[in-house]
Design an enzyme around this catalytic site. Structure first.
Site, PDB file in Angstrom:
ATOM      1  N   ASP A  10      67.509  75.959  16.869  1.00 32.45           N
ATOM      2  CA  ASP A  10      66.475  75.621  16.673  1.00 32.45           C
ATOM      3  C   ASP A  10      65.547  77.570  15.789  1.00 32.45           C
ATOM      4  OD1 ASP A  10      63.853  74.389  15.354  1.00 32.45           O
ATOM      5  OD2 ASP A  10      63.289  75.527  17.329  1.00 32.45           O
ATOM      6  N   ASP A  12      61.999  78.574  15.281  1.00 34.66           N
ATOM      7  CA  ASP A  12      60.314  78.632  15.641  1.00 34.66           C
ATOM      8  C   ASP A  12      60.154  78.377  16.907  1.00 34.66           C
ATOM      9  OD1 ASP A  12      60.313  79.124  13.079  1.00 34.66           O
ATOM     10  OD2 ASP A  12      58.705  77.593  12.277  1.00 34.66           O
ATOM     11  N   ASP A 183      62.792  73.899  21.089  1.00 36.22           N
ATOM     12  CA  ASP A 183      61.531  73.417  22.347  1.00 36.22           C
ATOM     13  C   ASP A 183      61.640  72.413  21.826  1.00 36.22           C
ATOM     14  OD1 ASP A 183      58.952  73.963  20.753  1.00 36.22           O
ATOM     15  OD2 ASP A 183      60.649  74.844  19.106  1.00 36.22           O
TER      16      ASP A 183
END
Length: 263
Positions: A10, A12, A183
């Site tokens: 991922d 961001d 996250d």
């Protein structure tokens, strides 16, 4: 013969410390694409995104906000602004620990794939700067050279897992031997799709899921000036890997032990 392993990241809050799209608010304002009021709204959206976590409702609000914001923007102008300001905008917010992991995977011969819900015009150049092999990103609909405000393809939640599985079929990746890093609890489907999932700076719900399932939890905190950490060319990587390279399992395990932060 088993397929090759890949590492799916991922973007961001996993590789970089904030929303990649919202990070360009100021350059977009300087380029005449958004007003000061819209820039302040995007700054507020960034704050909410960072503080509130990225649950489904938050991501849906962010998606609607960005779709409305970019409607009518000239695509060529957006790409030019991103290219011209990429290093100034992105360099201060890239995690040093993420760069380490990318280097470790590349040294082991793994493809690095960035999988992001942010737009391709932003994600693609960042992924290229980081030395990624492939990119999966959201695609905005373009009509007569401008964004219509509609989304053509949304790389989010279960769709990320489907994209990972499609890439595995296309490229011959062994998902059981592959890695994924995120996250957000919204990326649990992508994490479940591989044999080696890692939670990075996880939101509350992902931390809970990771703890229950025994997934390693990594804490990334150090931004890096990326120009000082230029990733080596593939020819150099190949030369470094010749003759007794350590298996990536031990590399990543040792790295994760240094960076793991359990609740």
């Amino acid at each position: 013969m088993p397929g090759a392993a890949a590492a799916f990241f991922d973007l961001d809050k996993t590789i970089i410390a904030k929303s990649s799209t919202l990070a360009f608010s100021r350059p977009f304002q300087a380029g005449g694409l958004i007003t000061r009021r819209a820039m302040l709204r995007s700054a507020y959206a960034q704050f909410v995104y960072l503080v509130g976590g990225a649950d489904h409702d938050q991501m849906e609000r962010l998606r609607r906000f960005m779709s409305q914001l970019v409607a009518g923007w000239d695509v060529a102008t957006v790409r030019e602004i991103v290219a011209d300001t990429l290093h100034n905008v992105v360099e201060p917010i890239v995690y040093d620990e993420a760069v380490d992991l990318i280097e470790e995977h590349r040294l082991a011969g793994h493809d690095v794939v960035v999988v992001s819900a942010s737009g391709a015009e932003v994600v693609g150049p960042i992924a290229e700067m980081l030395g990624a092999d492939r990119v999966v990103a959201t695609r905005l609909e373009i009509v007569d050279g401008r964004y219509s405000g509609e989304i053509e393809y949304y790389a989010y939640a279960e769709e990320k897992a489907r994209a990972v599985e499609a890439l595995a079929a296309e490229c011959g990746y062994d998902l059981d031997a592959s890695y994924a890093y995120s996250d957000s609890v919204t990326d649990v489907p992508m994490l479940e799709a591989v044999g080696q999932p890692f939670a990075v700076n996880p939101d509350r719900e992902l931390r809970r899921v990771a703890t229950e399932r025994g997934w390693p939890i990594l804490t990334f905190t150090r931004p890096v000036a990326l120009r000082s950490r230029v990733l080596p060319a593939r020819q150099t990587l190949a030369a470094l890997a010749v003759g007794g390279a350590v298996a990536v399992g031990s590399l990543v395990w040792a790295s994760s032990r240094r960076r793991t932060g359990q609740a």
